[in-house]
Design a protein around this motif. Structure first.
Motif, short mmCIF file in Angstrom:
data_model
loop_
_atom_site.label_atom_id
_atom_site.label_comp_id
_atom_site.label_asym_id
_atom_site.label_seq_id
_atom_site.Cartn_x
_atom_site.Cartn_y
_atom_site.Cartn_z
N GLN A 155 31.82 68.46 -113.63
CA GLN A 155 32.63 67.05 -113.36
C GLN A 155 31.99 66.11 -114.63
O GLN A 155 32.90 65.78 -115.92
CB GLN A 155 32.83 66.72 -112.17
CG GLN A 155 33.76 67.94 -111.47
CD GLN A 155 33.52 66.47 -110.02
OE1 GLN A 155 31.91 65.66 -110.00
NE2 GLN A 155 34.07 66.81 -109.16
N LEU A 213 33.57 64.96 -118.13
CA LEU A 213 33.43 62.92 -119.18
C LEU A 213 32.31 62.78 -119.85
O LEU A 213 32.35 62.23 -120.15
CB LEU A 213 32.68 62.72 -117.67
CG LEU A 213 34.22 62.69 -116.68
CD1 LEU A 213 33.67 62.06 -114.63
CD2 LEU A 213 34.72 61.73 -116.21
N GLU A 270 31.16 62.18 -123.54
CA GLU A 270 31.21 61.62 -124.74
C GLU A 270 30.88 61.58 -125.36
O GLU A 270 30.12 60.67 -126.68
CB GLU A 270 31.38 60.79 -124.25
CG GLU A 270 32.05 59.67 -122.90
CD GLU A 270 31.72 58.75 -121.98
OE1 GLU A 270 30.96 57.96 -122.44
OE2 GLU A 270 32.46 58.20 -121.48
N ASN A 280 35.25 64.00 -122.87
CA ASN A 280 36.46 63.76 -122.73
C ASN A 280 37.19 62.90 -123.70
O ASN A 280 37.22 62.41 -123.88
CB ASN A 280 35.32 62.23 -121.90
CG ASN A 280 36.09 61.09 -121.21
OD1 ASN A 280 37.28 61.39 -120.56
ND2 ASN A 280 36.44 60.48 -120.73
N ARG A 286 41.89 66.16 -114.45
CA ARG A 286 40.38 66.88 -114.80
C ARG A 286 40.58 67.85 -113.16
O ARG A 286 41.25 67.27 -112.17
CB ARG A 286 39.88 65.92 -115.00
CG ARG A 286 39.75 64.64 -115.60
CD ARG A 286 38.47 64.30 -115.90
NE ARG A 286 38.27 63.35 -117.18
CZ ARG A 286 38.72 62.30 -116.93
NH1 ARG A 286 38.75 61.23 -116.25
NH2 ARG A 286 38.80 61.25 -118.43
N GLY A 329 35.78 57.76 -113.49
CA GLY A 329 35.85 59.17 -113.51
C GLY A 329 35.43 60.03 -112.58
O GLY A 329 34.75 60.46 -112.57
#
Length: 845
Positions: A577, A581, A583, A761, A781, A819
């Motif tokens: 996860q 997410l 970046e 992301n 996701r 998120g």
């Protein structure tokens, strides 16, 4: 006077009450369209009751006694949430949007009528094997949709748009929509005209930043040699040694205008219709030796244009085992008009998708007969063009007649918008060759099998049947296997032909000797490194087969690979996860690295706010590329990148081609190469013919323009407004939300978001000026640890339902932005505990 005031007060009160009553009646009317999720409903054709449990996210858990009943119920329930989405996608694929949305969709309809997706679907339906088990499944699903449409209230959007008697849905509609999905993957219509213009009008030095092989002859070179042998006269062709085509000439200004228009409309089609465009994706599979649980883990987040309703509709399907059937169970993510999950998992296996992005389209420049405009040169002969007539109904206007010309290489695509040719009789017809028109493409069979592929061999076999669009299938199972197959029918082309450019038919460049074997496609099964990653990067097949395509910049995939390779064991669901997410990438560093000395010089020389400019440049120099919500540096960088592209490229390309380039993946590869090339001719401004601008000049100009734009937008003192999330926002747009004030009713958002272009992301805003509207990103996701597949985690960007005022219309939107993930219930006990209502579908005898 008192009487007047009393009358006025009474009138205002009456008006207020009337408006309140109208609002209440409208709200009540809209609520009458809400999905039914409890009680009983009767469906024709069912052989036994079907139980549907609805969980806290509005996901149906459907249990039937046989697969025919299962898929009939699936179609009915899918239509209950998404019938308007189905209608819109069908109309887009068929070129029938102007009939309900008016003249602004006329150009879109012209494009899709020319593509001929409906006609192609009719051909494919006739070729379907009716004995394959996928066929009755499709028919049962469509029967369920049609029963809902015939017996239940039509969606509010139908009332607003005046759709009173919609046609029944057919297998042709399903395959036409599948053709649209294949079209939405393809980038040729936007990319090939730009690259060809650069090569043929600007030259090899300008082409260098695009990292493509330079062909010194060009596609329409006077030195072209005719290839192919004459064949016997078939009554439609003229033998032609003496009538051989003249020496090819360069494409005219009118040709470039019309090709640019095709590129614009190909993008606007999705934007105006509100139908999702598939853009990219991340997926990875980890073997059990790399995970904390000891079982494989699968993660995926397909990157698709945001829309409302959301792209995916989730459903959990189950049929118990019996003496006559082995049983079936799948938690799937479905798209409109398809009974097969495009993403799915159960307790034994699962898979995700990324776009392969192989080049399965070619634009082909034809040679018209100067003595007969209805003929073109083909393999040594003048051959007649085919024609078909289409009539497009236009809401609020007169029907529009459209003549479509068909060549041996496909429909002539650039003469759809004849007005852009300006009456130029010398215009070059450009045809569209597409694997979709040629390959067998048993996609219905392929996904039926993939939905049941619990072994490597079954997944490999199912993937081999996916010809168009090209897809990367990333797969894992609980038995310990992981696999990846680049699924596509890879076309063979003549030696030396680069399909990144418009091909010259008279040189034989457009000929197709055949297709490569599926075994030669890029693929891996249980690799020694213990993981597989797919981020739309160009793959390297071990077979050595050339894999042409329009791939995304590799920095996102490199970031994924870096993180996956450095954590060698102990991977948890939370780790996957966190990577979804993430970046960060090195893309910004690749652009900024060569330019930082020039930016420092520009800040030193600036007469305004020199100290603050130095601070901003220093922040860019120290920046790690993270697009976090509060980052001012991310805002400055993205504005500067746009200004750099505009200052360097727009003067040579002109507005239409420049805007098309910004919508392609080619721009992401070009900008780092441009930044590193001090001698690139792009740095010179053609608007100043007596001066020779340098890289330093153009960088300084772009830097000043970037800061000026942000100051104008937010002011100089309110630096907090320069934060990334203040300038980077996500709105889920409904097709009717483009008309004010319906946007206030149907649209969801805007939400400030972090993430950014081509980061893991991938909340992608495109290259353009601030503020940025996020137009595509993770459409879901998902993370599945096969040690506990019943606790798999997922999220929708907005909600399950497409029905206004339904509690599941937007109930996941905030969690998505933050998120968060939610459980995709699979285990029977968990399904019971999460049940919020139960609907029983009974046979209608």
């Amino acid at each position: 006077m008192k009487t007047l005031f009393k009358l006025l007060a009474v009138s205002l009160l009456t008006l207020f009450l009337a408006l309140l009553l109208a609002a209440a009646l409208g709200y009540g009317y809209a609520r009458s369209k809400l999905p039914q999720r409890d009680g009983e409903l009767f469906l024709r054709g069912l052989t036994a009751p079907v139980q549907v449990r609805w969980d806290e996210r509005g996901v149906p858990h459907i249990q039937a006694q046989n697969e025919t009943d299962l898929y009939r119920a699936l179609g009915f329930l899918h239509a209950q949430d998404r019938l308007f989405q189905m209608e819109l996608m069908r109309r887009l694929a068929k070129g029938e949007l102007a009939e309900i949305l008016g003249p602004k969709l006329l150009e879109t309809d012209k494009l899709f009528r020319t593509l001929g997706l409906r006609t192609q679907a009719e051909v494919r339906v006739r070729a379907i094997n009716p004995r394959h088990p996928s066929w009755p499944v499709l028919q049962a699903y469509l029967d369920g949709i049609n029963e809902f449409q015939e017996t239940r209230p039509l969606p509010l959007e139908f009332e607003i748009l005046g759709i009173h008697n919609p046609l029944p849905y057919s297998p042709e509609d399903t395959l036409a929509v599948t053709g649209y999905l294949a079209y939405s993957f393809a980038a040729a219509l936007r990319t090939e005209p730009v690259l060809t213009f650069v090569r043929d009008r600007l030259g090899p030095d300008h082409l260098r930043i695009f990292d493509v092989d330079w062909n010194p002859l060009g596609v329409l070179s006077p030195q072209a040699q005719l290839l192919g042998q004459a064949r016997p006269d078939d009554g439609k062709a003229t033998r032609g040694a003496a009538l051989a085509p003249p020496s090819p000439s360069a494409l005219s200004d009118a040709d470039w205008r019309t090709l640019a228009r095709v590129g614009e409309v190909s993008q606007q089609a999705m934007e105006l219709a509100g139908v999702p465009l598939l853009e990219g994706s991340n997926a990875w599979a980890l073997s059990g030796r790399r995970t904390a649980s000891g079982k494989p883990m699968l993660a995926g987040d397909p990157h698709i244009a945001f829309s409302l309703p959301a792209v995916w509709w989730e459903a959990h399907l189950s049929v118990p085992a019996s003496a006559n059937t082995p049983g079936f169970e799948l938690y799937g993510h479905f798209q409109a008009l398809s009974p097969y999950a495009l993403l799915g998992h159960n307790g034994k296996f699962g898979w995700s998708l990324t776009m392969f992005q192989n080049d399965d389209m070619d634009l082909v420049a034809l040679r018209p007969n100067p003595a007969n405009s209805r003929q073109v040169w083909y393999r040594g002969l003048w051959v007649d063009l085919g024609t078909r007539q289409e009539v497009i109904e236009v809401k609020g206007g007169e029907p529009e007649a459209l003549q479509i010309r068909q060549s041996p290489y496909g429909p002539i695509i650039n003469q759809v918008y004849a007005d852009t040719l300006g009456g130029d009789a010398s215009a070059t017809p450009v045809a569209l060759w597409w694997t979709l028109y040629e390959a067998e493409n048993p996609i219905i069979e392929a996904f039926h099998e993939l939905n049941r592929a619990d072994t490597l061999a079954k997944a490999r076999q199912a993937s081999s049947k996916l010809h168009v669009p090209g897809l990367n299938i990333v797969w894992a199972n609980a038995a310990g296997d992981i696999g990846w197959w680049a699924a596509a029918k890879l076309v063979q082309r003549p030696a030396g032909v680069n399909p990144s450019f418009i091909l010259d038919s008279a040189q034989g460049q457009a000929e197709k000797p055949g297709y490569y074997r599926f075994a030669d496609n890029p693929q891996e099964e249980n690799p020694a490194r213990g993981y597989i990653v797919s981020g739309n990067q160009q793959p390297l097949p071990r077979s050595g087969v050339p894999v042409y395509g329009y791939y995304n910049n590799a920095e996102r995939a490199r970031r994924l690979d870096f993180v996956l390779s450095n954590k060698r064991e102990g991977w948890t669901v939370a780790d996957s996860q966190a990577l979804q997410l993430d970046e960060q990438s090195r893309y910004a560093a690749r652009i900024l690295g060569p330019l930082l000395p020039l930016l420092r010089a520009a800040a030193e020389q600036s007469e305004e706010n020199t100290l603050e400019q130095k601070v901003l440049v220093n922040q860019l120099a120290e920046w790690d590329g993270r697009h976090e919500a509060g980052s001012i540096t991310a805002t400055v960088f993205n504005q500067f990148v746009y200004e750099l592209a505009r200052a360097a490229l727009a003067d040579e390309l002109g507005p239409a081609l420049f805007n098309n380039l910004l919508r392609t993946r080619a721009i992401d590869a070009a900008l780092p190469r441009l930044a590193a090339d001090v001698n690139s001719p792009w740095w010179d401004d053609r608007g100043t013919p007596y001066e020779q601008e340098t890289r330093a000049d153009t960088v300084a100009l772009a830097w000043e323009a970037a800061l000026a734009h942000l100051v104008k937008l937010h002011g100089q003192s309110a630096i907090n407004r320069w934060a990334w999330s203040s300038n980077h926002q996500l709105t889920h747009n409904h097709p009717l939300g483009q008309v004010k004030p319906l946007n206030l009713l149907f649209n969801v958002g805007p939400y400030p978001v972090s993430g950014g272009r081509e980061l893991p992301n991938n909340l992608n805003h495109g290259v353009g000026p601030a503020p940025w509207s996020v137009h595509h990103g993770p459409s879901t996701r998902r993370v599945i640890d096969f040690a506990a597949p019943g606790q798999a985690q997922g999220i929708s960007p907005v909600g399950q339902s497409g029905v206004l005022f339904d509690r599941h219309y937007k109930d996941q939107a905030v969690d998505y932005v933050l998120g968060r993930y939610q459980t995709m219930h699979l285990d029977a006990d968990d399904v019971r505990k999460s049940t919020r209502s139960i609907l029983i579908l009974q046979p209608d005898e």
